[in-house]
Design a protein around this motif. Structure first.
Motif, PDB file in Angstrom:
ATOM      1  N   LEU A  85      -6.839   4.063   3.015  1.00  9.56           N
ATOM      2  CA  LEU A  85      -5.499   4.037   3.292  1.00  9.56           C
ATOM      3  C   LEU A  85      -5.002   5.415   3.716  1.00  9.56           C
ATOM      4  CD1 LEU A  85      -4.205   2.097  -0.053  1.00  9.56           C
ATOM      5  CD2 LEU A  85      -4.855   1.222   2.445  1.00  9.56           C
ATOM      6  N   ILE A  86      -5.848   6.201   4.221  1.00 10.80           N
ATOM      7  CA  ILE A  86      -5.532   7.238   4.920  1.00 10.80           C
ATOM      8  C   ILE A  86      -5.807   7.328   6.340  1.00 10.80           C
ATOM      9  CG2 ILE A  86      -5.727   9.927   5.190  1.00 10.80           C
ATOM     10  CD1 ILE A  86      -6.279  10.107   2.410  1.00 10.80           C
ATOM     11  N   PHE A 132       3.860   7.297   2.919  1.00 12.35           N
ATOM     12  CA  PHE A 132       4.511   6.238   3.157  1.00 12.35           C
ATOM     13  C   PHE A 132       4.231   5.293   2.306  1.00 12.35           C
ATOM     14  CE2 PHE A 132       1.042   5.271   6.000  1.00 12.35           C
ATOM     15  CZ  PHE A 132       0.705   3.918   5.607  1.00 12.35           C
ATOM     16  N   VAL A 133       4.815   4.121   2.287  1.00 12.87           N
ATOM     17  CA  VAL A 133       4.734   3.104   1.334  1.00 12.87           C
ATOM     18  C   VAL A 133       5.277   1.568   2.082  1.00 12.87           C
ATOM     19  CG1 VAL A 133       7.032   2.751  -0.197  1.00 12.87           C
ATOM     20  CG2 VAL A 133       4.805   1.752  -1.123  1.00 12.87           C
ATOM     21  N   SER A 134       4.376   0.534   2.129  1.00 15.38           N
ATOM     22  CA  SER A 134       4.786  -0.592   2.793  1.00 15.38           C
ATOM     23  C   SER A 134       4.335  -1.791   1.969  1.00 15.38           C
ATOM     24  CB  SER A 134       4.233  -0.565   4.135  1.00 15.38           C
ATOM     25  OG  SER A 134       4.720  -1.679   4.988  1.00 15.38           O
ATOM     26  N   ILE A 135       5.081  -2.822   2.001  1.00 13.98           N
ATOM     27  CA  ILE A 135       5.228  -3.891   1.038  1.00 13.98           C
ATOM     28  C   ILE A 135       5.081  -5.205   1.918  1.00 13.98           C
ATOM     29  CG2 ILE A 135       5.846  -2.821  -0.926  1.00 13.98           C
ATOM     30  CD1 ILE A 135       8.473  -4.662  -0.223  1.00 13.98           C
ATOM     31  N   ILE A 168       0.878  -1.337   0.218  1.00 14.41           N
ATOM     32  CA  ILE A 168       0.035   0.107  -0.047  1.00 14.41           C
ATOM     33  C   ILE A 168       0.939   1.233  -0.035  1.00 14.41           C
ATOM     34  CG2 ILE A 168      -2.110  -1.178   1.267  1.00 14.41           C
ATOM     35  CD1 ILE A 168      -1.140   0.337   3.743  1.00 14.41           C
ATOM     36  N   ARG A 169       0.354   2.426  -0.658  1.00 18.27           N
ATOM     37  CA  ARG A 169       0.897   3.638  -0.508  1.00 18.27           C
ATOM     38  C   ARG A 169      -0.226   4.489   0.423  1.00 18.27           C
ATOM     39  NH1 ARG A 169       4.941   4.380  -3.987  1.00 18.27           N
ATOM     40  NH2 ARG A 169       4.984   3.291  -6.029  1.00 18.27           N
ATOM     41  N   GLY A 170       0.119   4.939   1.575  1.00 18.56           N
ATOM     42  CA  GLY A 170      -0.678   5.326   2.247  1.00 18.56           C
ATOM     43  C   GLY A 170      -0.412   6.877   3.139  1.00 18.56           C
TER      44      GLY A 170
END
Length: 232
Positions: A223-224, A168-171, A121-123
């Protein structure tokens, strides 16, 4: 973040007798070694590292008494600046047959361009769910995913940090043995975990995201995330 990766080659035998310690930088998606374009600075030491033939940063015959931390400056590469404290490094003296090698997974910036098949996600993390969004800066974030049993949450190893805008981005990396919980449309269930300053880690409500895609708020409004709505 530092951890052990068994897929990479060990230190060259020619260096093992004189090496004091070494740092290995790992791309969070490809798991390949990164050395070009990155500066690794040992705060407290006068000498710079040597980049060996395998792409690891090596300090030879170095007294590490004054070493305080390792700072990673990625330059223009899409990784975040990162600092590793001395107590997280593998330094001599070590048990027999254990190398003074610390593997560090680089943290992706929000503008990292992911290959097809990456799930994440990009959040954005804000202080509270209000009209005027106040970003939460420099918070450590990552993802947890729900197991197929519907009750067990697994913590992914990949971490990143929020920028000045709270973005941020998290995988998530799933091994072949992992079986995530999927809904009727094939989406997996994840939740954000976040930590800031000395506060305890918190997590969000579950969110469904598609496999093999990095989702963003334009496709999933959940995603916010608001810090005051995260659960301890």
């Amino acid at each position: 973040m530092s951890q052990t990766f068994e897929v990479h080659r060990p230190l060259e035998e020619a260096y093992q007798r004189s090496i004091e310690f070494a740092i290995e930088l790992i791309d969070p998606v490809t798991l390949e070694r990164v050395s070009r374009g990155v500066k690794v600075i040992a705060e407290g030491l006068r000498r710079k590292p040597i980049v060996n033939a395998s792409g690891m940063f090596v300090w030879l015959k170095e007294d590490t008494t004054a070493l305080r931390e390792i700072r990673i400056d990625p330059g223009v590469l899409p990784y975040q600046v990162n600092t590793i404290p001395k107590n997280k490094l593998k330094l001599p003296p070590l048990p027999p047959n254990e190398l003074p090698l610390t593997a560090i997974e680089l943290q992706p910036r929000a503008d990292y361009v992911f290959s097809v098949g990456t799930t994440g996600i990009r959040g954005t993390l804000i202080e509270a769910g209000v009209a005027e969004q106040v970003p939460v800066r420099d918070a450590e974030v990552g993802l947890q995913w729900l197991d197929d049993d519907g009750t067990t949450w697994h913590t992914g190893p990949s971490l990143s940090r929020t920028n000045d805008k709270g973005d941020f981005v998290s995988i998530i990396r799933l091994a072949q043995v992992h079986v995530p919980n999927l809904d009727a449309s094939g989406k997996m269930t994840v939740r954000l975990r976040a930590k800031r300053g000395g506060a305890s880690e918190r997590h969000s409500d579950p969110v469904q995201i598609p496999l093999g895609r990095v989702s963003d708020p334009s496709s999933i409004d959940k995603l916010i995330f608001a810090w005051n709505e995260l659960q301890p």
